[in-house]
Enzyme design. Structure first.
Site, PDB file in Angstrom:
ATOM      1  N   CYS A  83      19.431  26.345  25.615  1.00 24.88           N
ATOM      2  CA  CYS A  83      19.084  24.878  26.208  1.00 24.88           C
ATOM      3  C   CYS A  83      19.292  24.586  27.634  1.00 24.88           C
ATOM      4  O   CYS A  83      20.636  24.614  27.953  1.00 24.88           O
ATOM      5  CB  CYS A  83      19.981  24.000  25.301  1.00 24.88           C
ATOM      6  SG  CYS A  83      19.994  22.190  25.525  1.00 24.88           S
TER       7      CYS A  83
ATOM      8  N   CYS B 225      22.128  22.199  27.977  1.00 23.89           N
ATOM      9  CA  CYS B 225      23.704  22.713  27.735  1.00 23.89           C
ATOM     10  C   CYS B 225      23.869  23.506  29.277  1.00 23.89           C
ATOM     11  O   CYS B 225      25.172  23.545  29.510  1.00 23.89           O
ATOM     12  CB  CYS B 225      23.524  23.595  26.877  1.00 23.89           C
ATOM     13  SG  CYS B 225      23.255  22.981  25.126  1.00 23.89           S
TER      14      CYS B 225
END
Length: 451
Positions: free
Chosen positions: A371, A374
């Site tokens: 991600c 993230c």
């Protein structure tokens, strides 16, 4: 007594009428009383005349037969080899490709305009000097800036965009059954199918060809083999059936940076969201600005795996190997690696959830290493862990994608990646961090106020 038949001012007396009838009856009797030999003579004469007639000329016979039963000459319809045409146009400019498309299909082709860089397509069409049509899908969830761009484009080029809307009954059923934001929980395919794919299918049924702004560099995983022109592999056109719709991609071989140079050079209207970091723009809830160094499609459906960046409009162009879509796993590097960040297993986080009186609060990030959001917060999270080390607060991570995703959604309030949870000392339930600000100071304030 006289019988009178009146028409205007004319009258026929009964006596005159009687004489006329009598005369007719007399002639009829004479004909009926002809001798048999006389009747035979007349019949023979007529027969001789019939068979002694000269035959019609052959040209007259052919002309008469044509009038009675015309024969339709079957002409072989020449089928265009679009694969061959695509190779021929491989080195052509977008302007030349656009001109060819409009020349071939005239009023039966239209530009699909999404309100982002697709304005380049409209500019190229305008430069050809040929008439052109533009249509757009209004999903009902677009940004205000996109609607303002639609208006500016119509005024700039003196055109009317043909808007296509989703079926109200289908949208109503989706929202009533699953809510306004179901796509965050069950993937975006169902929402896109109702709001985009089906409306597009209806719009294309009225065309023989359409023009898109797809580029090979937009999504290397799914669009790397887009041809200049092709028989549409998914949708049907005006004539119906497989092969009834042709798809043109004039920008297929153009890089995104060159498209933007063209837009700036021609001084055309663009979406105001581009100046805010948006590159690929779709519906408002599903589109975000991208971070520096990220690919443009990373801002679309940002809560999902980076490989799943299609809504279904162009699924026929997904790259395939040996007839099977490429599904090789992408190896990603682990993130949040620090001695101050505890890695929790499924059992570890379940035990943490069960504790009602914890010795110390825990701050846990639910993440997926692939991600981009993230990845973007990794530095601040590690720095936060260093600052909280030795201060009675545990900092941890739990990988919540793959097999753990459903568990995280049901038990850990996972909505999108990353999700940050605080397990206080004396609270039975974790508290979800509600903000998009993931800098050290914001996270530290959250911990200090609630631990």
């Amino acid at each position: 007594m006289a019988l009178a038949v009146t028409s205007s001012s004319t009258a026929i007396s009964g006596s005159s009428f009687s004489r006329s009838v009598a005369s007719s009856d007399s002639k009829a009797l004479q004909i009926c009383s002809m001798r048999l030999s006389d009747r035979t003579h007349v019949a023979t004469t007529l027969s001789q005349r019939r068979f002694s007639m000269k035959p019609l000329k052959e040209s007259w016979v052919l002309r008469a037969s044509t009038l009675i039963a015309p024969e339709v000459e079957e002409k072989e319809v020449e089928v265009e080899d679009f694969e061959k045409l695509a190779k021929k146009l491989e080195d052509a400019s977008p302007l030349e490709i656009m001109d060819k498309a409009l020349e071939k299909f005239g009023n039966d082709i239209a530009i699909a305009f999404s309100g982002a860089e697709d304005v380049a397509l409209i500019e190229y069409a305008h430069l050809t000097g040929k008439p052109f049509r533009v249509f757009s899908l209004d999903t009902g969830r677009l940004n205000p800036e996109t609607y303002r761009l639609f208006d500016a484009v119509e005024k700039q080029y003196g055109i009317r965009i043909e808007y296509t809307f989703p079926d109200a009954v289908e949208v109503q059923a989706l929202v009533r059954n699953k809510g306004l934001f179901s796509f965050y929980e069950d993937g975006h395919q169902e929402c896109c199918r109702v709001r985009k794919v089906r409306p597009l299918r209806r719009a294309l049924k009225g065309l023989k060809a359409w023009i898109t702004g797809q580029r090979k560099d937009q999504s290397p995983g799914t669009r790397s083999e887009i041809p200049i022109v092709q028989v549409d592999p998914v949708f049907e056109g005006l004539d119906g059936g497989v092969g009834s719709l042709v798809k043109w991609n004039p920008l297929a071989n153009v890089e995104g940076s060159d498209v933007w140079k063209f837009l700036r050079t021609m001084d055309v209207p663009v979406n105001a969201l581009h100046a805010q970091g948006y590159v690929s723009i779709g519906c408002e809830p599903c589109t975000r600005p991208v971070l520096p160094g990220q690919h443009e499609r990373e801002g679309r459906w940002w809560w999902e795996d980076a490989k799943a960046k299609e809504c279904g409009l162009h699924k026929g162009n997904i790259k395939e190997e040996n007839g099977v879509a490429d599904s090789k796993p992408v190896v990603v590097q682990e993130i949040f690696e620090s001695n101050n960040v505890v890695t929790l297993s499924r059992g570890g986080i379940e035990n943490l959830m069960k504790l009602e009186n914890r010795k110390e609060p825990w701050l846990v990030v639910l993440y997926a290493p692939w991600c981009p959001f993230c990845q973007a917060m990794e530095a601040s999270y590690i720095e936060l862990a260093e600052k909280l080390a030795g201060k009675g607060v545990k900092v941890a991570k739990f990988r919540a994608d793959g097999e753990e995703k459903e568990f995280a959604k049901q038990e850990l309030q996972l909505g999108s990646f990353p999700t940050i949870l605080l397990f206080p000392k004396r609270a039975p339930r974790a508290i979800k961090y509600p903000s998009e600000h993931r800098d050290v100071d914001s996270l530290m304030l959250f911990v200090n106020l609630l631990r």
